[in-house]
Design a protein around this motif. Structure first.
Motif, mmCIF file in Angstrom:
data_model
loop_
_atom_site.group_PDB
_atom_site.id
_atom_site.type_symbol
_atom_site.label_atom_id
_atom_site.label_comp_id
_atom_site.label_asym_id
_atom_site.label_seq_id
_atom_site.Cartn_x
_atom_site.Cartn_y
_atom_site.Cartn_z
ATOM 1 N N THR A 1 -6.324 6.477 4.072
ATOM 2 C CA THR A 1 -5.986 7.396 5.157
ATOM 3 C C THR A 1 -4.582 7.197 5.698
ATOM 4 O OG1 THR A 1 -7.054 5.884 6.711
ATOM 5 C CG2 THR A 1 -8.376 7.722 5.889
ATOM 6 N N SER A 2 -4.103 5.974 5.725
ATOM 7 C CA SER A 2 -2.799 5.676 6.318
ATOM 8 C C SER A 2 -1.749 5.237 5.307
ATOM 9 C CB SER A 2 -2.941 4.572 7.376
ATOM 10 O OG SER A 2 -3.293 3.346 6.751
ATOM 11 N N GLY A 3 -2.192 4.752 4.142
ATOM 12 C CA GLY A 3 -1.272 4.184 3.169
ATOM 13 C C GLY A 3 -0.853 2.761 3.489
ATOM 14 N N LEU A 4 -1.354 2.196 4.592
ATOM 15 C CA LEU A 4 -1.014 0.830 4.973
ATOM 16 C C LEU A 4 -1.869 -0.171 4.208
ATOM 17 C CD1 LEU A 4 -0.711 1.350 8.832
ATOM 18 C CD2 LEU A 4 1.111 1.378 7.111
ATOM 19 N N TRP A 5 -1.418 -1.412 4.213
ATOM 20 C CA TRP A 5 -2.034 -2.441 3.386
ATOM 21 C C TRP A 5 -2.689 -3.556 4.206
ATOM 22 C CZ3 TRP A 5 -1.967 -2.824 -2.068
ATOM 23 C CH2 TRP A 5 -1.265 -1.798 -2.722
ATOM 24 N N ASP A 6 -3.905 -3.926 3.790
ATOM 25 C CA ASP A 6 -4.533 -5.182 4.211
ATOM 26 C C ASP A 6 -4.128 -6.227 3.178
ATOM 27 O OD1 ASP A 6 -5.937 -3.686 6.134
ATOM 28 O OD2 ASP A 6 -7.691 -3.460 4.839
ATOM 29 N N VAL A 7 -3.595 -7.361 3.620
ATOM 30 C CA VAL A 7 -3.232 -8.444 2.707
ATOM 31 C C VAL A 7 -3.719 -9.756 3.313
ATOM 32 C CG1 VAL A 7 -1.370 -9.649 1.491
ATOM 33 C CG2 VAL A 7 -1.191 -7.183 1.897
ATOM 34 N N ASN A 8 -4.581 -10.460 2.575
ATOM 35 C CA ASN A 8 -5.225 -11.678 3.074
ATOM 36 C C ASN A 8 -5.136 -12.793 2.039
ATOM 37 O OD1 ASN A 8 -6.190 -10.064 5.265
ATOM 38 N ND2 ASN A 8 -7.946 -9.449 4.022
ATOM 39 N N SER A 9 -5.221 -14.034 2.509
ATOM 40 C CA SER A 9 -5.223 -15.177 1.601
ATOM 41 C C SER A 9 -5.978 -16.327 2.248
ATOM 42 C CB SER A 9 -3.783 -15.604 1.300
ATOM 43 O OG SER A 9 -3.751 -16.702 0.398
#
Length: 294
Positions: A242-250
């Motif tokens: 929907t937004s094109g934004l990214w979740d990035v986790n580690s």
């Protein structure tokens, strides 16, 4: 989805906040370089965009990424993790695959058996290559969200809720809950902690082995804060439709000045995967450094 009013919002002391200020800023303020290999992993996210518009949470606005880190040394110096940023819920993306594996191992333990050859054939690429088809299969096998939530009660997780239907990547979790999961796998003497002993030694060793063998190109994230060798990792990345934004986790276990340390960094609202990786790595370095200094 967890009740936000129940999420603990622990913050570090003033000195630690000042030390972390540079990384707890919008992504536009970041300057760290991102490993070239990290950008190559973007193609692996396509199968993970399963109806993401039906997310269980409101997506952040563009240009306002969030990040939270939790750090727990395993040398006995702390009983609770140091948490930097608001310890509120984030989408897991593929870090949930460690939790899915733990749930599958608990099912096998309850049946008095080891994982079958087919289960191992799913588990190994799920963790090492972050294979989504394998995760789909094990997610169904553990009973999707209800099965995950039941396993997490045994593992001592209190703030993680499985994604609806097939959307395992939209499971919601907190940084401190990810430390609880890591502790159930990596703590040398887990019997005295919540969820300690749920996984037997064979199961714990299996998860460790897979997390120690992450594929080239996925060995970024919290490992940036420790020794260049010997890190046990699982990373997650997800572009929202929907937004094109990214979740990035580690999340993972690293070695810092010769001592083992559990680290979880969760972020969302990143303009790109590369900016998210940079934010996660900078935050991990700063959080580990700040924890060591206090």
């Amino acid at each position: 989805m967890p009740n936000p009013s129940r999420s603990r919002q622990r913050r570090p002391k003033t000195g630690a906040l000042l030390a972390l200020a540079a990384v707890l800023l919008p992504a536009g303020a970041l300057g760290a370089a991102v490993p070239a290999q990290a950008a190559q992993t973007q193609s692996g996210t396509q199968a993970q965009t399963q109806s993401q518009s039906q997310s269980q949470s409101q997506e952040p606005r563009a240009g306002t990424p969030r990040v939270t880190a939790a750090v727990l040394p395993l040398d006995g110096s702390r009983q609770r993790p140091a948490v930097y940023g608001d310890d509120t819920a984030y989408d897991t993306a593929s870090i949930i695959k460690v939790d899915i594996l733990a749930a599958a191992l608990l099912r096998a333990q309850d049946a008095g058996r080891a994982l079958t050859a087919q289960e191992r054939a799913y588990a190994e690429p799920m963790i090492r290559q972050s294979d989504n088809a394998s995760a789909n299969a094990l997610w169904r096998q553990i009973g999707e969200a209800p099965g995950l939530d039941a396993a997490n009660r045994r593992l001592g997780l209190t703030e993680t809720r499985g994604g609806s239907g097939p959307r395992w990547g939209l499971t919601r979790t907190t940084a401190s809950d990810q430390i609880r999961l890591l502790r159930a796998v990596f703590a040398p003497e887990s019997g005295g902690t919540a969820g300690g002993g749920a996984l037997n030694p064979t199961s714990r060793a299996y998860v460790r082995t897979l997390m120690n063998g992450i594929a080239d190109g996925q060995d970024w994230g919290v490992s940036a804060a420790g020794s260049p060798t010997g890190a046990a990792l699982k990373n997650g990345w997800l572009q929202r439709s929907t937004s094109g934004l990214w979740d990035v986790n580690s999340v993972g276990r690293i070695t810092v000045d010769g001592r083992p340390c559990l680290v979880a960094v969760l972020s969302d609202g990143n303009a790109s995967m590369s900016e998210g990786v940079s934010l996660v790595e900078r935050t991990a370095r700063a959080a580990v450094s700040s924890t060591a200094a206090h």
